[in-house]
Design a protein around this motif. Structure first.
Motif, PDB file in Angstrom:
ATOM      1  N   VAL A   1       0.644  -0.946  -0.243  1.00 10.14           N
ATOM      2  CA  VAL A   1       0.036  -0.133  -0.340  1.00 10.14           C
ATOM      3  C   VAL A   1       1.243   1.236  -0.440  1.00 10.14           C
ATOM      4  N   TYR A   2       0.730   2.287  -0.766  1.00  8.30           N
ATOM      5  CA  TYR A   2       1.657   3.127  -0.888  1.00  8.30           C
ATOM      6  C   TYR A   2       0.544   4.526  -1.947  1.00  8.30           C
ATOM      7  N   GLN A   3       2.129   5.894  -1.849  1.00 10.19           N
ATOM      8  CA  GLN A   3       1.314   7.025  -2.711  1.00 10.19           C
ATOM      9  C   GLN A   3       1.402   6.601  -4.323  1.00 10.19           C
ATOM     10  N   ARG A   4       0.882   6.368  -4.917  1.00 15.21           N
ATOM     11  CA  ARG A   4       0.854   6.706  -6.317  1.00 15.21           C
ATOM     12  C   ARG A   4       0.350   7.598  -7.205  1.00 15.21           C
ATOM     13  N   SER A   5      -0.607   8.252  -7.142  1.00 13.55           N
ATOM     14  CA  SER A   5      -0.620   9.285  -8.230  1.00 13.55           C
ATOM     15  C   SER A   5      -0.833  10.593  -7.132  1.00 13.55           C
ATOM     16  N   VAL A   6       0.414  11.105  -6.853  1.00 13.74           N
ATOM     17  CA  VAL A   6       0.422  12.495  -5.976  1.00 13.74           C
ATOM     18  C   VAL A   6       1.275  13.314  -6.491  1.00 13.74           C
ATOM     19  N   PRO A   7       0.875  14.112  -6.461  1.00 16.79           N
ATOM     20  CA  PRO A   7       2.954  15.604  -7.138  1.00 16.79           C
ATOM     21  C   PRO A   7       4.204  15.144  -5.769  1.00 16.79           C
ATOM     22  N   ALA A   8       5.593  14.748  -6.553  1.00 15.57           N
ATOM     23  CA  ALA A   8       6.491  14.940  -5.660  1.00 15.57           C
ATOM     24  C   ALA A   8       6.719  15.798  -4.594  1.00 15.57           C
ATOM     25  N   GLY A   9       5.621  16.893  -3.926  1.00 12.24           N
ATOM     26  CA  GLY A   9       6.147  17.504  -3.178  1.00 12.24           C
ATOM     27  C   GLY A   9       5.248  16.972  -1.992  1.00 12.24           C
ATOM     28  N   ARG A  10       4.069  16.310  -2.152  1.00  9.32           N
ATOM     29  CA  ARG A  10       2.931  15.925  -1.672  1.00  9.32           C
ATOM     30  C   ARG A  10       3.746  14.002  -1.346  1.00  9.32           C
ATOM     31  N   MET A  11       4.594  13.813  -1.558  1.00  4.52           N
ATOM     32  CA  MET A  11       4.897  12.175  -1.486  1.00  4.52           C
ATOM     33  C   MET A  11       5.420  12.219  -0.283  1.00  4.52           C
ATOM     34  N   LEU A  12       4.603  10.931   0.594  1.00  2.12           N
ATOM     35  CA  LEU A  12       5.201  11.292   2.065  1.00  2.12           C
ATOM     36  C   LEU A  12       6.584   9.640   2.228  1.00  2.12           C
ATOM     37  N   PRO A  13       7.184  10.243   3.340  1.00  2.00           N
ATOM     38  CA  PRO A  13       8.227   9.105   2.536  1.00  2.00           C
ATOM     39  C   PRO A  13       7.472   7.780   3.616  1.00  2.00           C
ATOM     40  N   LEU A  14       6.281   6.610   3.744  1.00  2.00           N
ATOM     41  CA  LEU A  14       5.529   6.046   4.205  1.00  2.00           C
ATOM     42  C   LEU A  14       4.932   4.747   3.094  1.00  2.00           C
ATOM     43  N   ALA A  15       5.352   3.599   3.176  1.00  2.00           N
ATOM     44  CA  ALA A  15       4.587   2.547   2.454  1.00  2.00           C
ATOM     45  C   ALA A  15       3.439   1.198   3.464  1.00  2.00           C
ATOM     46  N   ILE A  16       3.226   1.035   3.443  1.00  2.00           N
ATOM     47  CA  ILE A  16       2.457   0.021   4.059  1.00  2.00           C
ATOM     48  C   ILE A  16       2.623  -1.508   3.504  1.00  2.00           C
ATOM     49  N   THR A  17       2.854  -2.462   4.505  1.00  2.00           N
ATOM     50  CA  THR A  17       3.285  -4.188   3.694  1.00  2.00           C
ATOM     51  C   THR A  17       2.396  -4.824   4.686  1.00  2.00           C
ATOM     52  N   ALA A  18       1.759  -5.816   4.223  1.00  2.49           N
ATOM     53  CA  ALA A  18       1.159  -7.277   4.554  1.00  2.49           C
ATOM     54  C   ALA A  18       2.147  -8.232   4.015  1.00  2.49           C
ATOM     55  N   ALA A  19       1.731  -9.311   5.344  1.00  2.00           N
ATOM     56  CA  ALA A  19       2.631 -10.251   4.855  1.00  2.00           C
ATOM     57  C   ALA A  19       1.719 -11.022   6.156  1.00  2.00           C
ATOM     58  N   ARG A  20       1.633 -12.660   5.241  1.00  2.00           N
ATOM     59  CA  ARG A  20       0.825 -13.689   6.412  1.00  2.00           C
ATOM     60  C   ARG A  20       2.225 -14.354   6.853  1.00  2.00           C
ATOM     61  N   VAL A  21       1.275 -14.606   8.115  1.00  8.52           N
ATOM     62  CA  VAL A  21       2.456 -14.888   9.429  1.00  8.52           C
ATOM     63  C   VAL A  21       1.879 -16.808   9.979  1.00  8.52           C
ATOM     64  N   VAL A  22       2.093 -17.053   9.994  1.00  8.38           N
ATOM     65  CA  VAL A  22       1.745 -18.657  10.070  1.00  8.38           C
ATOM     66  C   VAL A  22       2.835 -19.416  11.670  1.00  8.38           C
ATOM     67  N   ALA A  23       2.290 -19.685  12.449  1.00  5.55           N
ATOM     68  CA  ALA A  23       2.729 -20.627  14.011  1.00  5.55           C
ATOM     69  C   ALA A  23       3.206 -21.697  13.233  1.00  5.55           C
TER      70      ALA A  23
END
Length: 204
Positions: free
Chosen positions: A79-101
């Motif tokens: 999950v991340y920003q794609r369609s925003v101007p460079a000046g509004r780009m945040l240093p943030l992205a979100i990953t999602a992974a499955r973990v199993v016991a």
């Protein structure tokens, strides 16, 4: 699925579909090397706009190392920003992974350890999402990069609490003599909280 996979459990059922409400300009995509390369291109565009090629090189190194590690796991979404101007780009992205016991156990012990050592707590009254944060230091070319991660765990229904999704948002705190103050870092955490607070399983 092969008979061997069925007998050993090497191939698991797909993660059920879920919904996240995203701010304008954000996307949720399948995590591949190509999508991470696109994310790196967006980071470079912003760093060039701020005339910081040094930070660009260091952050690219961190993202590439983190993406290599992430793609070796059981990746689910990016999950991340794609369609925003460079000046509004945040240093943030979100990953999602499955973990199993391991060995057919539940994740209860791991969650209890997160509560005890990381201060993990429910994100909201529904107690669907567990949330915690931590700071880390990473050795990269040219120095050290400090980061803060905001992590979220959601048990996958129908697995008896043996499987979960872990969402991770990472914010760079300091590199190359530049430092992000704690208040701003926590504002990024609040943004990640707001996104994860909208989580629901499709059909729920």
């Amino acid at each position: 699925m092969s008979l061997r996979d069925e007998l050993t459990g090497a191939t698991r059922t797909p993660v059920p579909p879920f919904v996240l409400l995203l701010p304008p300009g954000w996307v949720s995509v399948e995590p591949t090397r190509e999508t991470f390369d696109e994310l790196l291109g967006s980071v470079s565009e912003r760093m060039r706009a701020e005339h910081r090629p040094d930070l660009d090189a260091r952050f690219r190194a961190l993202v590439r190392r983190a993406s290599d590690e992430f793609l070796r796991r059981d990746p689910v979404r990016l999950v991340y920003q794609r369609s925003v101007p460079a000046g509004r780009m945040l240093p943030l992205a979100i990953t999602a992974a499955r973990v199993v016991a391991p060995a057919g156990a539940t994740l209860d012990a791991q969650v209890a350890e997160l509560v005890r050592t990381r201060g993990a707590a429910p994100l909201d009254d529904a107690r669907v999402v567990m949330r915690w944060s931590s700071d880390s230091s990473h050795r990269i070319d040219g120095g050290t990069l400090r980061t803060r991660s905001f992590d979220y765990l959601v048990a996958i229904p129908g697995t008896g609490r043996r499987e979960a999704l872990v969402f991770t948002a990472v914010v760079p705190l300091s590199a190359g003599g530049e430092r992000l103050d704690d208040e701003t870092a926590e504002e990024f955490g609040l943004l990640a909280d707001a996104i994860l607070s909208t989580f629901r399983w499709s059909g729920a």
